[in-house]
Design an enzyme around this catalytic site. Sequence first.
Site, PDB file in Angstrom:
ATOM      1  N   HIS A  36      -0.060   5.059   7.409  1.00 29.72           N
ATOM      2  CA  HIS A  36       0.901   5.633   6.257  1.00 29.72           C
ATOM      3  C   HIS A  36       1.263   7.057   6.400  1.00 29.72           C
ATOM      4  O   HIS A  36       0.348   7.609   6.958  1.00 29.72           O
ATOM      5  CB  HIS A  36      -0.007   5.566   4.896  1.00 29.72           C
ATOM      6  CG  HIS A  36      -0.420   4.051   4.329  1.00 29.72           C
ATOM      7  ND1 HIS A  36      -1.657   3.764   4.996  1.00 29.72           N
ATOM      8  CD2 HIS A  36       0.180   2.985   3.940  1.00 29.72           C
ATOM      9  CE1 HIS A  36      -1.894   2.415   4.694  1.00 29.72           C
ATOM     10  NE2 HIS A  36      -0.591   2.049   3.997  1.00 29.72           N
ATOM     11  N   SER A  40       0.805  -1.281   0.039  1.00 31.79           N
ATOM     12  CA  SER A  40       0.077   0.040   0.111  1.00 31.79           C
ATOM     13  C   SER A  40       0.613   1.411   0.085  1.00 31.79           C
ATOM     14  O   SER A  40       0.375   2.394  -0.367  1.00 31.79           O
ATOM     15  CB  SER A  40      -0.858   0.138   1.233  1.00 31.79           C
ATOM     16  OG  SER A  40      -0.261   0.051   2.216  1.00 31.79           O
ATOM     17  N   ASP A  89      -2.979   8.394   7.817  1.00 31.58           N
ATOM     18  CA  ASP A  89      -3.771   7.704   8.697  1.00 31.58           C
ATOM     19  C   ASP A  89      -2.965   6.822   9.688  1.00 31.58           C
ATOM     20  O   ASP A  89      -1.871   6.884   9.981  1.00 31.58           O
ATOM     21  CB  ASP A  89      -4.352   6.597   7.535  1.00 31.58           C
ATOM     22  CG  ASP A  89      -3.645   5.855   6.770  1.00 31.58           C
ATOM     23  OD1 ASP A  89      -2.367   5.557   7.071  1.00 31.58           O
ATOM     24  OD2 ASP A  89      -4.215   5.189   5.521  1.00 31.58           O
TER      25      ASP A  89
END
Length: 364
Positions: free
Chosen positions: A327, A34, A324
């Site tokens: 990240h 991600s 978040d």
Amino acid sequence: MATMVVVAAVVIVVFGPKGAEGAPSRAFFVFGDSLVDSGNNNYLPTTARADSRPYGIDYPTHRPTGRFSNGFNLPDIISQRIGSEPTLPYLSPELNGQKLLIGANFASAGIGILNDTGIQFVRILRMYEQYELFQEYQVRLSAEVGSEKAKKIVNGALVLITLGGNDFVNNYFVTPFSLRSRQFTVSQFSRYLITEYAKILQRLYELGARRVLVSGTGPLGCVPSQLASKSTNGECVPELQEAANIFNPLLVQMTKDLNSQVGSDVFVAVNAFVMHMDFVTKPERFGFVTSKEACCGQGKYNGIGTCNALSNLCPNRDVYAFWDAFHPTQRALGFIVDAIFAGTNDVISPMNLTTIMALDSNNI
């Protein structure tokens, strides 16, 4: 959600002048999780997605793109620094024709080095699938420019790969226990991951990659999700930090061993742990007001659950190190890219990206 860690990247970097059609003569390929997924998971039936607000709030369109960021992600910033267009997700219907010459992003949020990592996210592109798509890409590229030119494009490409963090956070350390934690001690598991990661990098070499920056994990115990769930006093979680401190030196040695086998500095090790710890331990030096609390989230440190339209949202993302629960913010990623381009041997070895680009420009 996906790559639930601050994980750094693997990059091959070679960039040259634009070709006759205006496309870069050196492509950019992205693999991993991600931290570098630019939207492939938007096209998959998975829970590991970043396709809703407020993701993308600082992107030029101010809309979610599938990137796990408030704006640009790591490959975007690298592309900007080398003067290239951003790579499109391979699953995007827009990736065709001359756009194939720019490269492609194969990354998928939630994956790890191991195939059993991220099973909770249902349908994601594990590394063997990313490589299958890369082979498919090469067939499509050959149809566009011919097999000889396609091979040259792949051999001279810039490649980015980031793996490893999910194997710890979304596999080994899944609470209350995991199968892997019953099989291995942290040290044994780290060594097992390195063995499997070496196979992944060897396969990347077989598929044509010729200079690869390989990064280790960031400070796994310091991300908001882990502070919220495992820390009692806001300090980084020792068990996860220990895992990162075992894994990263092993990764550096593994890249050296692979280089000896292929007889060239194909693999370049990036010390993601040090890069991240700089702004985790001294956020004020980088203009951040906090490195503990996420900008978007809920609960303690905004580290519980996922970032969504109902989450707490900070008004100024530039003063937060984390976007978040897992990240970094777009601005924090910029500092990581700075280190990739200009870092000394303690953070990137045997050479940084600026040196690599200078060396490779002589071979164009």
